[in-house]
Motif scaffolding. Structure first.
Motif, short mmCIF file in Angstrom:
data_model
loop_
_atom_site.label_atom_id
_atom_site.label_comp_id
_atom_site.label_asym_id
_atom_site.label_seq_id
_atom_site.Cartn_x
_atom_site.Cartn_y
_atom_site.Cartn_z
N ASP A 1 -9.00 -0.07 2.27
CA ASP A 1 -8.07 -0.13 3.26
C ASP A 1 -8.74 0.22 4.47
O ASP A 1 -9.04 1.52 4.91
CB ASP A 1 -6.84 0.75 2.82
CG ASP A 1 -5.98 0.98 3.90
OD1 ASP A 1 -5.91 0.29 4.97
OD2 ASP A 1 -5.15 1.99 3.91
N ALA B 1 -8.11 -5.75 4.51
CA ALA B 1 -7.86 -5.32 3.34
C ALA B 1 -8.80 -5.93 2.36
O ALA B 1 -8.90 -7.05 1.98
CB ALA B 1 -6.27 -5.78 2.39
N CYS C 1 0.86 -1.28 -0.09
CA CYS C 1 0.01 0.05 0.04
C CYS C 1 0.69 1.05 -0.08
O CYS C 1 1.93 1.33 0.60
CB CYS C 1 -0.91 0.06 1.22
SG CYS C 1 -1.85 -1.40 1.69
N SER D 1 -6.96 -0.83 -6.94
CA SER D 1 -6.25 -2.05 -6.42
C SER D 1 -6.10 -2.80 -7.72
O SER D 1 -6.70 -3.22 -8.47
CB SER D 1 -6.71 -2.80 -5.49
OG SER D 1 -7.08 -2.01 -4.14
N LYS E 1 0.19 -4.73 4.17
CA LYS E 1 -0.91 -5.82 4.78
C LYS E 1 -0.54 -7.24 4.44
O LYS E 1 -0.24 -7.55 3.38
CB LYS E 1 -2.12 -5.40 4.41
CG LYS E 1 -2.66 -3.67 4.89
CD LYS E 1 -4.14 -3.71 4.23
CE LYS E 1 -4.53 -2.30 4.67
NZ LYS E 1 -5.30 -2.22 5.91
N LYS F 1 -3.34 -0.63 10.69
CA LYS F 1 -3.34 -0.96 9.17
C LYS F 1 -3.53 -2.41 8.76
O LYS F 1 -3.80 -2.98 7.87
CB LYS F 1 -2.23 -0.20 8.47
CG LYS F 1 -2.68 0.99 8.52
CD LYS F 1 -3.49 1.52 7.41
CE LYS F 1 -3.39 3.11 6.79
NZ LYS F 1 -4.33 3.43 5.98
N THR G 1 -8.96 1.33 8.37
CA THR G 1 -7.96 1.83 9.16
C THR G 1 -8.32 2.09 10.57
O THR G 1 -9.62 2.78 10.62
CB THR G 1 -7.38 3.14 8.50
OG1 THR G 1 -6.80 2.68 6.99
CG2 THR G 1 -6.47 3.83 9.37
#
Length: 204
Positions: free
Chosen positions: A84, A111, A18, A68, A43, A105, A86
């Motif tokens: 993503d 993810a 990422c 992505s 990740k 993360k 968080t």
């Protein structure tokens, strides 16, 4: 190992690479400084999911929608809508102490991806939209990225190797925020303004 889906086949990424702070307006909304060099974090496979699950033991969590890419032989071979997730409060505390972000993360199911579709076309025409409960929350694309995917891959290669099936998340546009159990997400990847991918998620 956790998997993503490409053409009804299961792919097992070894990792998700990422890049942070890749959209100017997103940097501003979080009152961050524009970095002098690319900001990377990773990740693990255990973070990969096709379901949107609110992290247990936490009161708040932020969504970040991202274009992505699936990589094969170090090149983009497919695209998907990604989230993503968080833990922003945790991340803020870690940043203040100068500590790594993994707790904020890299947790399980952080993810989240739609199905991937093969893509060998012009990535400059890709964009993303995220709707939550029918309201447009995020919109952005290639033209707004500070660092372009090809540049990100090249820079990442200076310190790591992409295995076939690894994923690159290319950063999030402005509009990040909190979500809750029961929310409905609709993610779209557009190519030249036309919907290429559309997938919904219900937060459990």
């Amino acid at each position: 190992m956790n998997h993503i889906i490409l053409d009804n086949q299961l792919i097992y990424p070894s990792k998700v690479v990422c890049i942070g702070r890749n959209y100017t307006e997103h940097i501003k909304e979080l009152n961050n400084e524009t970095p002098d060099e690319m900001v990377f974090f990773i990740k693990p496979n255990s973070a990969v999911s096709d379901k949107l699950v609110f992290p247990k033991g936490h009161k708040t969590c932020h969504y970040e929608a991202e274009i992505s890419f699936l990589l094969e032989e170090n090149k983009i071979s497919a695209v998907a809508f990604g989230l993503d997730l968080t833990l922003r409060e945790v991340q803020s505390k870690l940043k203040k102490k100068g500590l790594p972000w993994e707790r904020a993360k890299a947790f399980d199911n952080s993810a989240v991806f739609s199905k991937f579709v093969p893509f060998y076309d012009d990535i400059t025409k890709l964009s993303i939209e995220l709707y939550i409960n029918g309201e447009l929350k995020q919109k952005g694309g290639y033209s707004l990225m500070i660092n372009k995917p090809e540049q990100i891959i090249k820079e990442a290669n200076t310190f790591l190797s992409f295995e076939d099936g690894d994923i690159l998340m290319s950063g999030t546009p402005k509009g990040v925020g909190e979500f809750k159990v029961g929310d409905t997400f609709l993610g779209k990847i557009l190519f030249d303004g036309k919907v290429l991918i559309e997938e919904s998620f219900k937060v459990s």
